[in-house]
Write a protein that holds these residues in place. Sequence first.
Motif, mmCIF file in Angstrom:
data_model
loop_
_atom_site.group_PDB
_atom_site.id
_atom_site.type_symbol
_atom_site.label_atom_id
_atom_site.label_comp_id
_atom_site.label_asym_id
_atom_site.label_seq_id
_atom_site.Cartn_x
_atom_site.Cartn_y
_atom_site.Cartn_z
ATOM 1 N N SER A 109 0.830 -1.210 0.000
ATOM 2 C CA SER A 109 0.000 0.000 0.000
ATOM 3 C C SER A 109 0.861 1.255 0.000
ATOM 4 O O SER A 109 1.869 1.327 0.708
ATOM 5 C CB SER A 109 -0.921 0.014 1.223
ATOM 6 O OG SER A 109 -1.808 -1.086 1.205
ATOM 7 N N THR A 110 0.452 2.240 -0.784
ATOM 8 C CA THR A 110 1.144 3.524 -0.843
ATOM 9 C C THR A 110 0.153 4.640 -0.578
ATOM 10 O O THR A 110 -1.065 4.468 -0.721
ATOM 11 C CB THR A 110 1.792 3.755 -2.219
ATOM 12 O OG1 THR A 110 0.748 3.849 -3.211
ATOM 13 C CG2 THR A 110 2.740 2.604 -2.570
ATOM 14 N N ILE A 111 0.675 5.805 -0.220
ATOM 15 C CA ILE A 111 -0.191 6.949 0.055
ATOM 16 C C ILE A 111 -0.956 7.349 -1.200
ATOM 17 O O ILE A 111 -2.132 7.738 -1.126
ATOM 18 C CB ILE A 111 0.648 8.131 0.607
ATOM 19 C CG1 ILE A 111 -0.266 9.184 1.242
ATOM 20 C CG2 ILE A 111 1.520 8.738 -0.459
ATOM 21 C CD1 ILE A 111 -0.814 8.798 2.561
ATOM 22 N N LEU A 112 -0.322 7.237 -2.359
ATOM 23 C CA LEU A 112 -0.983 7.618 -3.606
ATOM 24 C C LEU A 112 -2.158 6.699 -3.898
ATOM 25 O O LEU A 112 -3.216 7.152 -4.351
ATOM 26 C CB LEU A 112 0.016 7.594 -4.762
ATOM 27 C CG LEU A 112 -0.504 8.116 -6.109
ATOM 28 C CD1 LEU A 112 -0.958 9.569 -5.978
ATOM 29 C CD2 LEU A 112 0.564 7.982 -7.185
ATOM 30 N N GLU A 113 -1.992 5.407 -3.621
ATOM 31 C CA GLU A 113 -3.082 4.453 -3.824
ATOM 32 C C GLU A 113 -4.297 4.834 -2.992
ATOM 33 O O GLU A 113 -5.441 4.707 -3.437
ATOM 34 C CB GLU A 113 -2.596 3.056 -3.453
ATOM 35 C CG GLU A 113 -3.691 2.007 -3.327
ATOM 36 C CD GLU A 113 -3.213 0.789 -2.565
ATOM 37 O OE1 GLU A 113 -3.789 0.476 -1.511
ATOM 38 O OE2 GLU A 113 -2.235 0.163 -3.018
ATOM 39 N N GLY A 114 -4.060 5.286 -1.768
ATOM 40 C CA GLY A 114 -5.175 5.687 -0.911
ATOM 41 C C GLY A 114 -5.829 6.975 -1.355
ATOM 42 O O GLY A 114 -7.005 7.208 -1.065
ATOM 43 N N LEU A 115 -5.074 7.838 -2.049
ATOM 44 C CA LEU A 115 -5.592 9.143 -2.458
ATOM 45 C C LEU A 115 -6.321 9.090 -3.796
ATOM 46 O O LEU A 115 -7.488 9.461 -3.893
ATOM 47 C CB LEU A 115 -4.446 10.157 -2.531
ATOM 48 C CG LEU A 115 -3.844 10.585 -1.196
ATOM 49 C CD1 LEU A 115 -2.621 11.457 -1.423
ATOM 50 C CD2 LEU A 115 -4.877 11.331 -0.352
ATOM 51 N N TRP A 116 -5.627 8.670 -4.840
ATOM 52 C CA TRP A 116 -6.248 8.682 -6.161
ATOM 53 C C TRP A 116 -5.476 7.795 -7.124
ATOM 54 O O TRP A 116 -4.302 7.505 -6.922
ATOM 55 C CB TRP A 116 -6.328 10.108 -6.728
ATOM 56 C CG TRP A 116 -5.016 10.833 -6.844
ATOM 57 C CD1 TRP A 116 -4.397 11.554 -5.858
ATOM 58 C CD2 TRP A 116 -4.144 10.916 -7.979
ATOM 59 N NE1 TRP A 116 -3.209 12.089 -6.300
ATOM 60 C CE2 TRP A 116 -3.034 11.712 -7.609
ATOM 61 C CE3 TRP A 116 -4.196 10.400 -9.273
ATOM 62 C CZ2 TRP A 116 -1.987 11.979 -8.481
ATOM 63 C CZ3 TRP A 116 -3.153 10.680 -10.153
ATOM 64 C CH2 TRP A 116 -2.070 11.466 -9.755
ATOM 65 N N GLU A 117 -6.163 7.391 -8.186
ATOM 66 C CA GLU A 117 -5.560 6.617 -9.264
ATOM 67 C C GLU A 117 -5.979 7.230 -10.593
ATOM 68 O O GLU A 117 -7.123 7.673 -10.748
ATOM 69 C CB GLU A 117 -6.003 5.147 -9.215
ATOM 70 C CG GLU A 117 -5.489 4.399 -7.993
ATOM 71 C CD GLU A 117 -5.923 2.946 -7.993
ATOM 72 O OE1 GLU A 117 -6.745 2.589 -8.869
ATOM 73 O OE2 GLU A 117 -5.465 2.181 -7.128
ATOM 74 N N TYR A 118 -5.057 7.252 -11.531
ATOM 75 C CA TYR A 118 -5.327 7.768 -12.871
ATOM 76 C C TYR A 118 -5.020 6.684 -13.885
ATOM 77 O O TYR A 118 -3.882 6.216 -13.974
ATOM 78 C CB TYR A 118 -4.486 9.020 -13.137
ATOM 79 C CG TYR A 118 -4.542 9.523 -14.561
ATOM 80 C CD1 TYR A 118 -5.758 9.668 -15.225
ATOM 81 C CD2 TYR A 118 -3.371 9.849 -15.251
ATOM 82 C CE1 TYR A 118 -5.815 10.129 -16.527
ATOM 83 C CE2 TYR A 118 -3.419 10.312 -16.561
ATOM 84 C CZ TYR A 118 -4.638 10.445 -17.195
ATOM 85 O OH TYR A 118 -4.691 10.911 -18.491
ATOM 86 N N ASP A 119 -6.027 6.290 -14.631
ATOM 87 C CA ASP A 119 -5.876 5.237 -15.632
ATOM 88 C C ASP A 119 -5.465 5.874 -16.959
ATOM 89 O O ASP A 119 -6.294 6.070 -17.864
ATOM 90 C CB ASP A 119 -7.179 4.458 -15.768
ATOM 91 C CG ASP A 119 -7.075 3.284 -16.727
ATOM 92 O OD1 ASP A 119 -5.948 3.004 -17.198
ATOM 93 O OD2 ASP A 119 -8.111 2.658 -17.011
ATOM 94 N N ALA A 120 -4.187 6.202 -17.077
ATOM 95 C CA ALA A 120 -3.695 6.859 -18.288
ATOM 96 C C ALA A 120 -3.805 5.950 -19.506
ATOM 97 O O ALA A 120 -4.146 6.399 -20.617
ATOM 98 C CB ALA A 120 -2.246 7.302 -18.093
ATOM 99 N N ILE A 121 -3.522 4.669 -19.323
ATOM 100 C CA ILE A 121 -3.599 3.734 -20.442
ATOM 101 C C ILE A 121 -5.037 3.617 -20.945
ATOM 102 O O ILE A 121 -5.299 3.607 -22.155
ATOM 103 C CB ILE A 121 -3.045 2.361 -20.022
ATOM 104 C CG1 ILE A 121 -1.555 2.471 -19.705
ATOM 105 C CG2 ILE A 121 -3.292 1.330 -21.113
ATOM 106 C CD1 ILE A 121 -0.939 1.188 -19.192
#
Length: 345
Positions: free
Chosen positions: A125-137
């Motif tokens: 788990s990372t802090i970014l995972e808890g905050l938001w995800e961007y599906d660029a692909i």
Amino acid sequence: MSSAGGENGKPPWWLYHGTGRPRPDLNLAAELPPPPGWRAFDGGPPLPLPEIGDREFERRLGAGTQQQYFESGTEEVTMVNAALYLRRPLLVTGRPGTGKSSLAYKIARELALGPVLRWPISSRSTILEGLWEYDAIGRVQAAAAQRDEEPDIGEFVHLGPLGTALLPYELPRVLLIDELDKSDIDLPNDLLNLFEDGEYEIRALSRIAGRQPDVRVFTADADGTAKIHGGRVRCRAFPVVVVTSNGEREFPPAFLRRCLRLEMRPPGIEQLTDMVAAQFPGVRVPHGSELIRAFGERSSSEGVLASDQLLNAIYLATSGAYSRDENWELLRNALWRQLGAAGAE
């Protein structure tokens, strides 16, 4: 602290009473005092809480009647109320099965704070995972398929439970950060900084803020969306953060200083009885008192038994499996195996 002077003997400053029972008489927006100056945030525009449903709460806490709720002890309720007033995370430690995670659901249901936002922690788990995800692909693929029209970036940004909890809600959301002791060594410090600032940046959106300042993205709530301005999120009502730990590791002193700490003790016979009544309302449990007493004795003598181990045995007893023979003893012993014993996993 004296318990005299409040409703039903509760201290008058308590907003949370520890029953997990909804309180229609409570107007939290009016009765919750303003935060300390150093914990005040001004995010906006204010958002209403999502509608609260009973299904998840009944699964976690049971569907008990007014007399069938598992009431918390004085220390637990006092610490929850202190966390509410001070806008500080509550670090809850204790053995597996002592109700650490359930506490978040009790707070949310009693205070009508919407669905619980749960973030189960693993070593990855990372802090970014808890905050938001961007599906660029996914966005590139959608752009290739549409060709003549660029897809809206908001359709590919999804806030995590932590990011959703920090949206500028009018009242605090309840965020459960479950089993933080499983995390990478850096995550507690990352959380510390975030909880102090109460805001974060969505870089995928801040890069385009000049030409598209407002973007609607998905949240961690079912079918939930929120409009993000300028690629930044700043909270308004700091969330009720329940951080659970099984005590498998030490946390940095700076993190501990900024949390209120609560150790959950194993429930006693009376609490176990209330828990069974809440999970099996109106159901006659064959030899229920005997099972509860035997479970309490084994838990006291052998230790490390979780409450759901009792509930499993009670359910089988209501299904007709209970009989005073060696088959039931074999089954009960398998269900009540120590969690720390070899092969228990």
